[in-house]
Write a protein that holds these residues in place. Sequence first.
Motif, PDB file in Angstrom:
ATOM      1  N   LEU A   6       0.857  -1.188   0.000  1.00 10.56           N
ATOM      2  CA  LEU A   6       0.000   0.000   0.000  1.00 10.56           C
ATOM      3  C   LEU A   6       0.894   1.238   0.000  1.00 10.56           C
ATOM      4  O   LEU A   6       1.489   1.589   1.013  1.00 10.56           O
ATOM      5  N   SER A   7       0.978   1.906  -1.135  1.00 11.25           N
ATOM      6  CA  SER A   7       1.893   3.034  -1.303  1.00 11.25           C
ATOM      7  C   SER A   7       1.306   4.308  -0.708  1.00 11.25           C
ATOM      8  O   SER A   7       0.099   4.420  -0.464  1.00 11.25           O
ATOM      9  N   GLU A   8       2.190   5.300  -0.514  1.00 12.46           N
ATOM     10  CA  GLU A   8       1.731   6.600  -0.042  1.00 12.46           C
ATOM     11  C   GLU A   8       0.814   7.247  -1.069  1.00 12.46           C
ATOM     12  O   GLU A   8      -0.121   7.967  -0.710  1.00 12.46           O
ATOM     13  N   PHE A  27      -9.002   1.657   8.329  1.00 13.82           N
ATOM     14  CA  PHE A  27      -8.171   1.381   7.157  1.00 13.82           C
ATOM     15  C   PHE A  27      -6.811   2.052   7.283  1.00 13.82           C
ATOM     16  O   PHE A  27      -5.771   1.424   7.074  1.00 13.82           O
ATOM     17  N   PHE A  28      -6.804   3.321   7.645  1.00 11.69           N
ATOM     18  CA  PHE A  28      -5.529   4.020   7.779  1.00 11.69           C
ATOM     19  C   PHE A  28      -4.724   3.482   8.959  1.00 11.69           C
ATOM     20  O   PHE A  28      -3.496   3.391   8.895  1.00 11.69           O
ATOM     21  N   ALA A  29      -5.402   3.068  10.032  1.00 13.63           N
ATOM     22  CA  ALA A  29      -4.701   2.517  11.185  1.00 13.63           C
ATOM     23  C   ALA A  29      -4.018   1.202  10.838  1.00 13.63           C
ATOM     24  O   ALA A  29      -2.968   0.865  11.402  1.00 13.63           O
ATOM     25  N   ALA A  30      -4.603   0.457   9.891  1.00 13.83           N
ATOM     26  CA  ALA A  30      -4.051  -0.846   9.513  1.00 13.83           C
ATOM     27  C   ALA A  30      -3.133  -0.768   8.298  1.00 13.83           C
ATOM     28  O   ALA A  30      -2.660  -1.802   7.824  1.00 13.83           O
ATOM     29  N   ALA A  31      -2.844   0.432   7.801  1.00 10.75           N
ATOM     30  CA  ALA A  31      -2.051   0.570   6.571  1.00 10.75           C
ATOM     31  C   ALA A  31      -0.681  -0.066   6.702  1.00 10.75           C
ATOM     32  O   ALA A  31      -0.144  -0.628   5.736  1.00 10.75           O
ATOM     33  N   ALA A  32      -0.102  -0.020   7.899  1.00  9.59           N
ATOM     34  CA  ALA A  32       1.241  -0.578   8.087  1.00  9.59           C
ATOM     35  C   ALA A  32       1.278  -2.082   7.855  1.00  9.59           C
ATOM     36  O   ALA A  32       2.352  -2.644   7.603  1.00  9.59           O
ATOM     37  N   GLU A  33       0.125  -2.752   7.920  1.00 12.99           N
ATOM     38  CA  GLU A  33       0.100  -4.197   7.675  1.00 12.99           C
ATOM     39  C   GLU A  33       0.375  -4.529   6.214  1.00 12.99           C
ATOM     40  O   GLU A  33       0.648  -5.687   5.887  1.00 12.99           O
ATOM     41  N   ALA A  34       0.287  -3.527   5.323  1.00 15.22           N
ATOM     42  CA  ALA A  34       0.594  -3.720   3.900  1.00 15.22           C
ATOM     43  C   ALA A  34       1.793  -2.865   3.487  1.00 15.22           C
ATOM     44  O   ALA A  34       1.892  -2.442   2.336  1.00 15.22           O
ATOM     45  N   GLN A  35       2.693  -2.620   4.416  1.00 12.80           N
ATOM     46  CA  GLN A  35       3.891  -1.838   4.161  1.00 12.80           C
ATOM     47  C   GLN A  35       5.078  -2.497   4.867  1.00 12.80           C
ATOM     48  O   GLN A  35       4.878  -3.361   5.727  1.00 12.80           O
ATOM     49  N   PRO A  36       6.329  -2.137   4.557  1.00 14.33           N
ATOM     50  CA  PRO A  36       6.739  -1.128   3.591  1.00 14.33           C
ATOM     51  C   PRO A  36       6.584  -1.626   2.159  1.00 14.33           C
ATOM     52  O   PRO A  36       6.703  -2.827   1.889  1.00 14.33           O
ATOM     53  N   ASP A  66       0.582 -17.759   1.948  1.00 11.99           N
ATOM     54  CA  ASP A  66       1.385 -17.196   3.027  1.00 11.99           C
ATOM     55  C   ASP A  66       0.694 -17.296   4.380  1.00 11.99           C
ATOM     56  O   ASP A  66      -0.523 -17.116   4.495  1.00 11.99           O
ATOM     57  N   VAL A  67       1.489 -17.500   5.410  1.00  8.42           N
ATOM     58  CA  VAL A  67       0.987 -17.354   6.762  1.00  8.42           C
ATOM     59  C   VAL A  67       0.849 -15.863   7.047  1.00  8.42           C
ATOM     60  O   VAL A  67       1.583 -15.037   6.481  1.00  8.42           O
ATOM     61  N   TRP A  68      -0.123 -15.500   7.882  1.00  9.30           N
ATOM     62  CA  TRP A  68      -0.365 -14.086   8.185  1.00  9.30           C
ATOM     63  C   TRP A  68       0.764 -13.527   9.038  1.00  9.30           C
ATOM     64  O   TRP A  68       1.043 -14.011  10.133  1.00  9.30           O
ATOM     65  N   ILE A  69       1.421 -12.489   8.517  1.00  9.70           N
ATOM     66  CA  ILE A  69       2.421 -11.715   9.248  1.00  9.70           C
ATOM     67  C   ILE A  69       2.108 -10.258   8.963  1.00  9.70           C
ATOM     68  O   ILE A  69       2.093  -9.850   7.799  1.00  9.70           O
ATOM     69  N   PRO A  70       1.835  -9.430   9.973  1.00  9.96           N
ATOM     70  CA  PRO A  70       1.560  -8.020   9.698  1.00  9.96           C
ATOM     71  C   PRO A  70       2.790  -7.340   9.088  1.00  9.96           C
ATOM     72  O   PRO A  70       3.895  -7.441   9.621  1.00  9.96           O
ATOM     73  N   GLY A  71       2.596  -6.669   7.963  1.00  8.61           N
ATOM     74  CA  GLY A  71       3.675  -5.933   7.338  1.00  8.61           C
ATOM     75  C   GLY A  71       4.585  -6.804   6.494  1.00  8.61           C
ATOM     76  O   GLY A  71       4.532  -8.035   6.525  1.00  8.61           O
ATOM     77  N   PHE A  72       5.464  -6.136   5.732  1.00  8.91           N
ATOM     78  CA  PHE A  72       6.347  -6.815   4.792  1.00  8.91           C
ATOM     79  C   PHE A  72       7.823  -6.703   5.160  1.00  8.91           C
ATOM     80  O   PHE A  72       8.680  -6.929   4.311  1.00  8.91           O
ATOM     81  N   ALA A  73       8.116  -6.349   6.388  1.00  7.43           N
ATOM     82  CA  ALA A  73       9.516  -6.285   6.802  1.00  7.43           C
ATOM     83  C   ALA A  73      10.157  -7.664   6.645  1.00  7.43           C
ATOM     84  O   ALA A  73       9.605  -8.676   7.092  1.00  7.43           O
ATOM     85  N   ASP A  74      11.311  -7.702   5.984  1.00 10.43           N
ATOM     86  CA  ASP A  74      12.088  -8.935   5.773  1.00 10.43           C
ATOM     87  C   ASP A  74      11.376  -9.948   4.886  1.00 10.43           C
ATOM     88  O   ASP A  74      11.786 -11.110   4.825  1.00 10.43           O
ATOM     89  N   LEU A 104      -9.470  -3.145  -3.078  1.00 11.02           N
ATOM     90  CA  LEU A 104      -8.169  -2.566  -3.388  1.00 11.02           C
ATOM     91  C   LEU A 104      -7.111  -3.654  -3.527  1.00 11.02           C
ATOM     92  O   LEU A 104      -7.093  -4.633  -2.782  1.00 11.02           O
ATOM     93  N   ALA A 105      -6.190  -3.456  -4.474  1.00 11.87           N
ATOM     94  CA  ALA A 105      -5.192  -4.476  -4.779  1.00 11.87           C
ATOM     95  C   ALA A 105      -4.314  -4.811  -3.582  1.00 11.87           C
ATOM     96  O   ALA A 105      -3.877  -5.950  -3.430  1.00 11.87           O
ATOM     97  N   ALA A 106      -4.043  -3.831  -2.721  1.00 14.56           N
ATOM     98  CA  ALA A 106      -3.099  -4.045  -1.620  1.00 14.56           C
ATOM     99  C   ALA A 106      -3.760  -4.454  -0.313  1.00 14.56           C
ATOM    100  O   ALA A 106      -3.066  -4.765   0.656  1.00 14.56           O
ATOM    101  N   THR A 107      -5.092  -4.473  -0.241  1.00 19.96           N
ATOM    102  CA  THR A 107      -5.769  -4.814   1.008  1.00 19.96           C
ATOM    103  C   THR A 107      -5.514  -6.274   1.377  1.00 19.96           C
ATOM    104  O   THR A 107      -5.714  -7.172   0.562  1.00 19.96           O
ATOM    105  N   ARG A 108      -5.070  -6.503   2.612  1.00 17.33           N
ATOM    106  CA  ARG A 108      -4.770  -7.852   3.079  1.00 17.33           C
ATOM    107  C   ARG A 108      -5.221  -7.982   4.527  1.00 17.33           C
ATOM    108  O   ARG A 108      -5.248  -7.017   5.288  1.00 17.33           O
ATOM    109  N   TYR A 109      -5.582  -9.204   4.928  1.00 15.73           N
ATOM    110  CA  TYR A 109      -5.991  -9.432   6.304  1.00 15.73           C
ATOM    111  C   TYR A 109      -5.837 -10.909   6.638  1.00 15.73           C
ATOM    112  O   TYR A 109      -5.460 -11.728   5.782  1.00 15.73           O
TER     113      TYR A 109
END
Length: 252
Positions: A34-36, A58-67, A185-193, A229-234
């Motif tokens: 989820l881009s800026e 939605f905005f509170a959960a944006a970090a789950e689809a970032q960076p 994929d197993v659920w992991i909040p965010g895309f770090a690493d 939205l293409a980037a929405t994930r849960y």
Amino acid sequence: MWNEEVVAGRPAWRHTASGVVFREVPGGTYRMGLSEAELAAVRAIERSGDAEDTLEPFFAAAAEAQPVREVRVEPFLIARHPLTVEQVQHRLPDYEDDYADADSSAARLEDDLDELLAALPFRLPSEAEWEYAARAGTTTLTFRGDGKPGEDQLLDDFGAEDRIAAAENAFGLAGVGSANELCADVWIPGFADAPADARPRLGDGPRVVRGGAADLYPWQGCDEWLLLLAATRYEHSQFTAVRPAAPVPPRG
């Protein structure tokens, strides 16, 4: 096992035993997440006065689809649309679906999910593959652009060829974002690493789900359109649809 043919004017692969139609997704790289710019597009919709008033989660959960990061995807096959009730019954003859209006509707699996996944000769797409296929070369909120998606973008019944063809994105995929679709994929909040080569992140626990706007239809004014939205994930919690993937078959 596979027949190469043309479906709705586009190249396709048909799995002969099941009849499921797959599209070949070309390899490439894209910016996943989820881009800026996408967040700004959602805020612009909100300022227009045309959106509902519950966008804060939605905005509170944006970090789950970032960076946002660049991901390399190899060519693969993915089903033109989620498996229908009839297609699931090909593998599980006793399957019944309480959520479907017709045998041509996308199947929503719950207790039968593990049994179906064990019976399918296919695999689940990684969520990197799913998003790449959903975006189909675009960088906007949906493959249709940055406008607020409407209910007319929902496609949950795949019995009418003209409606399927009209709903396809540039990769020939229909109903993207309508049903909640399970990823490998197993659920992991965010895309770090997270890997940069579209491999799924495996492990114990719930899987990632993408899409799901049709599962809340008729919309009640709670921003269900955000699920398109293409980037929405849960995180997967209950029933889910399956849009299988497979390797590209050898030609010749």
